[in-house]
Design a protein around this motif. Structure first.
Motif, short mmCIF file in Angstrom:
data_model
loop_
_atom_site.label_atom_id
_atom_site.label_comp_id
_atom_site.label_asym_id
_atom_site.label_seq_id
_atom_site.Cartn_x
_atom_site.Cartn_y
_atom_site.Cartn_z
N MET A 86 0.84 -1.20 0.00
CA MET A 86 0.00 0.00 0.00
C MET A 86 0.88 1.26 0.00
SD MET A 86 -3.04 1.42 0.33
CE MET A 86 -4.21 0.23 0.97
N ILE A 87 0.58 2.18 -0.92
CA ILE A 87 1.32 3.45 -0.99
C ILE A 87 0.44 4.53 -0.37
CG2 ILE A 87 2.42 5.14 -2.55
CD1 ILE A 87 3.73 2.37 -2.69
N ASN A 88 0.94 5.17 0.68
CA ASN A 88 0.17 6.25 1.32
C ASN A 88 0.64 7.58 0.77
OD1 ASN A 88 -1.52 4.93 3.38
ND2 ASN A 88 0.49 4.15 4.05
N ILE A 89 -0.35 8.38 0.35
CA ILE A 89 0.01 9.70 -0.16
C ILE A 89 -0.68 10.79 0.66
CG2 ILE A 89 0.26 8.76 -2.50
CD1 ILE A 89 -2.26 10.40 -3.28
N ALA A 90 -0.13 11.99 0.57
CA ALA A 90 -0.78 13.17 1.16
C ALA A 90 -1.05 14.14 0.03
CB ALA A 90 0.14 13.81 2.20
N ILE A 91 -2.24 14.73 0.02
CA ILE A 91 -2.58 15.72 -1.00
C ILE A 91 -2.61 17.10 -0.35
CG2 ILE A 91 -4.33 16.49 -2.66
CD1 ILE A 91 -5.31 13.60 -2.87
N LEU A 92 -1.78 17.99 -0.87
CA LEU A 92 -1.76 19.37 -0.35
C LEU A 92 -2.59 20.25 -1.28
CD1 LEU A 92 2.10 19.81 0.30
CD2 LEU A 92 0.40 18.57 1.66
N GLY A 93 -3.70 20.74 -0.78
CA GLY A 93 -4.58 21.59 -1.59
C GLY A 93 -5.70 20.76 -2.18
N TYR A 94 -6.95 21.13 -1.83
CA TYR A 94 -8.10 20.34 -2.30
C TYR A 94 -8.97 21.15 -3.25
CZ TYR A 94 -10.96 16.16 -1.97
OH TYR A 94 -11.61 14.99 -2.26
N GLY A 95 -8.32 21.77 -4.23
CA GLY A 95 -9.05 22.46 -5.30
C GLY A 95 -9.33 21.46 -6.42
N ALA A 96 -9.40 21.97 -7.66
CA ALA A 96 -9.75 21.09 -8.79
C ALA A 96 -8.76 19.93 -8.93
CB ALA A 96 -9.78 21.92 -10.07
N VAL A 97 -7.46 20.21 -8.84
CA VAL A 97 -6.47 19.15 -9.08
C VAL A 97 -6.45 18.14 -7.92
CG1 VAL A 97 -4.01 18.69 -9.44
CG2 VAL A 97 -5.07 20.67 -10.53
N GLY A 98 -6.39 18.66 -6.68
CA GLY A 98 -6.35 17.77 -5.52
C GLY A 98 -7.59 16.89 -5.42
N SER A 99 -8.77 17.51 -5.57
CA SER A 99 -10.00 16.72 -5.45
C SER A 99 -10.12 15.78 -6.66
CB SER A 99 -11.23 17.63 -5.34
OG SER A 99 -11.36 18.41 -6.50
N GLY A 100 -9.62 16.23 -7.83
CA GLY A 100 -9.65 15.37 -9.02
C GLY A 100 -8.85 14.10 -8.78
N LEU A 101 -7.72 14.25 -8.11
CA LEU A 101 -6.87 13.08 -7.84
C LEU A 101 -7.57 12.12 -6.87
CD1 LEU A 101 -4.11 11.73 -8.30
CD2 LEU A 101 -3.28 12.95 -6.29
N ALA A 102 -8.15 12.70 -5.78
CA ALA A 102 -8.85 11.85 -4.80
C ALA A 102 -10.01 11.11 -5.48
CB ALA A 102 -9.36 12.71 -3.65
N GLU A 103 -10.72 11.80 -6.34
CA GLU A 103 -11.87 11.18 -7.04
C GLU A 103 -11.40 10.08 -7.99
OE1 GLU A 103 -13.90 14.55 -8.78
OE2 GLU A 103 -14.27 15.37 -6.77
N LEU A 104 -10.26 10.33 -8.64
CA LEU A 104 -9.72 9.32 -9.57
C LEU A 104 -9.32 8.05 -8.80
CD1 LEU A 104 -8.70 8.84 -12.56
CD2 LEU A 104 -6.47 9.60 -11.75
N ILE A 105 -8.67 8.25 -7.65
CA ILE A 105 -8.25 7.09 -6.85
C ILE A 105 -9.48 6.31 -6.37
CG2 ILE A 105 -7.10 6.42 -4.68
CD1 ILE A 105 -5.20 8.87 -5.18
N LEU A 157 5.01 15.31 7.64
CA LEU A 157 6.47 15.17 7.62
C LEU A 157 6.93 14.09 8.58
CD1 LEU A 157 7.78 18.86 7.52
CD2 LEU A 157 7.77 17.19 5.67
N ALA A 158 6.23 14.01 9.73
CA ALA A 158 6.65 13.05 10.76
C ALA A 158 6.17 11.62 10.48
CB ALA A 158 6.11 13.51 12.13
N ASP A 159 5.27 11.47 9.54
CA ASP A 159 4.68 10.15 9.30
C ASP A 159 5.48 9.41 8.20
OD1 ASP A 159 3.16 7.95 8.65
OD2 ASP A 159 1.25 9.00 8.86
N ASP A 160 6.26 8.43 8.62
CA ASP A 160 7.11 7.72 7.65
C ASP A 160 6.31 6.86 6.68
OD1 ASP A 160 9.34 8.88 8.64
OD2 ASP A 160 9.81 7.24 10.05
N ASP A 161 5.04 6.62 7.02
CA ASP A 161 4.20 5.83 6.10
C ASP A 161 3.85 6.62 4.84
OD1 ASP A 161 4.19 3.71 7.72
OD2 ASP A 161 2.19 4.07 8.58
#
Ligand code: HSE
Length: 376
Positions: free
Chosen positions: A1-20, A60-64
């Protein structure tokens, strides 16, 4: 499992979450959005409200969390957060062309020092893959020319002007409603957005940081319907082109409305579509065509970068902190179509520099002059 963080939830950020959410289950790689950072409380829009935070230090502190997607835009906080993530050895993907043109060299350097990858496929051409194919080509070949249409807004405006009687203002409003235009549409109309993208491609091609402000830039605001009729008479159309070439004397570049022969593939890149032509020493011309902006295409390009990061065979992108100088625009060379004032006459000049053309036209009453994109 790859954990990601999305910075900014505008069109691009929300688009990525919706795609996933929509496609993630079908992918070989399992991707989880562990955090979403935004200064606005966007928790109600999230699939899992617990992923929402305003505290970047948690990430930053979350190594996952191995990959951070920057979708804030601009350079203010985006630069600081991306820098901190890379210093921590986290990979970063972004579509932020301003960030890449301003701080690309520094961020690539940090990434290389911490064995992280700084990826920005979505910053040029939206959903159209340009950076990766170009980067792969560079491993074995030399890039000698980059030309294309890298701004959807101006391509939409000029395409619509050439085929309808709509006013410039109506067309601009249309394109703004489609969410292609920048907050300040002069960024698009003035040719600056496209110049940034050309600077990114030329930085990659030359291995040195280019300043997009050194690129000669002209807006599409002086183009009229009569100009299209004039261009058509000679077999051309007018496109918002970026064009850069590299030879033994240096780098030459322009972002401006330029005549393209109607038989050339770039003449048929219409509406908000983008295309880039990369000319290499050994292969010749390569062309990439696709959606230049929009929520899902941009999110897909970011996702492709995430997949590349997770592939052991992907090398990070790179260019040095040395600045590559662009040659004075007087030395830029191309043919021109000249409309002669007061006479029913027009002609095409030889392939010559801006300076030489000015000399040639010294005694000619020029009504309007258009540069011609010439290719072989
Ligand atoms: N304003 C840009 C365009 C958005 O019109 O192409 C994508 O970078």
């Amino acid at each position: 499992m790859i954990n990601i963080a999305i910075l900014g939830y505008g069109a691009v950020g929300s688009g990525l979450a919706e795609l996933i959410k929509a496609k993630g289950k079908t992918w070989q790689l399992q991707i989880a959005v562990k955090y979403v950072v935004d200064i606005r409380d966007v928790s109600s829009q999230l699939e899992n409200t617990a992923t929402y935070t305003t505290n970047f230090d948690t990430i930053l502190a979350d190594d996952d969390v191995t990959i951070v997607v920057e979708a804030i835009g601009g350079t203010e906080s985006a630069y600081n957060l991306v820098k901190q993530a890379l210093l921590k050895g986290k990979h970063v993907c972004t579509s932020n062309k301003e960030l890449v043109t301003t701080y690309g060299a520094e961020l690539l350097q940090i990434a290389s020092n911490t064995q992280a990858k700084f990826m920005f496929e979505a910053s040029v051409g939206g959903g159209t893959p340009v950076i990766q194919p170009m980067y792969r080509t560079l491993q074995i070949d030399q890039i000698i020319e980059v030309a294309g249409i890298l701004n959807g807004t101006t391509n939409y405006i000029l395409s619509t002007m050439s085929t309808t009687t709509k006013t410039y203002e109506t067309i601009l409003q249309d394109v703004q409603q489609r969410n292609y235009a920048e907050k300040n549409p002069w960024e698009d109309v003035g040719g600056f957005d496209a110049a940034r993208k050309l600077a990114i491609l030329l930085s990659l091609a030359t291995g040195n940081q280019l300043n997009f402000r050194d690129i000669h830039t002209e807006g599409i605001n002086n183009i009229t319907r009569d100009d299209f009729s004039f261009a058509h008479e000679f077999g051309f159309t007018i496109k918002p082109l970026v064009w850069g070439y590299i030879n033994q004397n240096g780098i030459y570049a322009i972002s401006a409305p330029i005549l393209v022969h109607r038989k050339h593939p770039l003449a048929n890149v219409c509406n908000a579509f983008n295309a880039a032509m990369i000319k290499t020493a050994s292969t010749g011309n390569l062309m990439f065509y696709g959606e230049g902006a929009g929520k899902t295409p941009t999110a897909t390009a970011i996702m492709a970068d995430i997949f590349r990061i997770c592939s052991a065979t992907t090398h990070g992108l790179t260019w040095s902190t040395n600045t590559a100088k662009i040659q004075p625009f007087d030395d830029f060379s191309c043919c021109k179509l000249v409309q002669v004032a007061g006479k029913n006459r027009a002609f095409i000049t030889a392939h010559e520099t801006e300076h030489a053309t000015a000399e040639t036209l010294k005694n000619v009453p020029v009504a309007k002059m258009f540069r011609i994109y010439d290719y072989d």
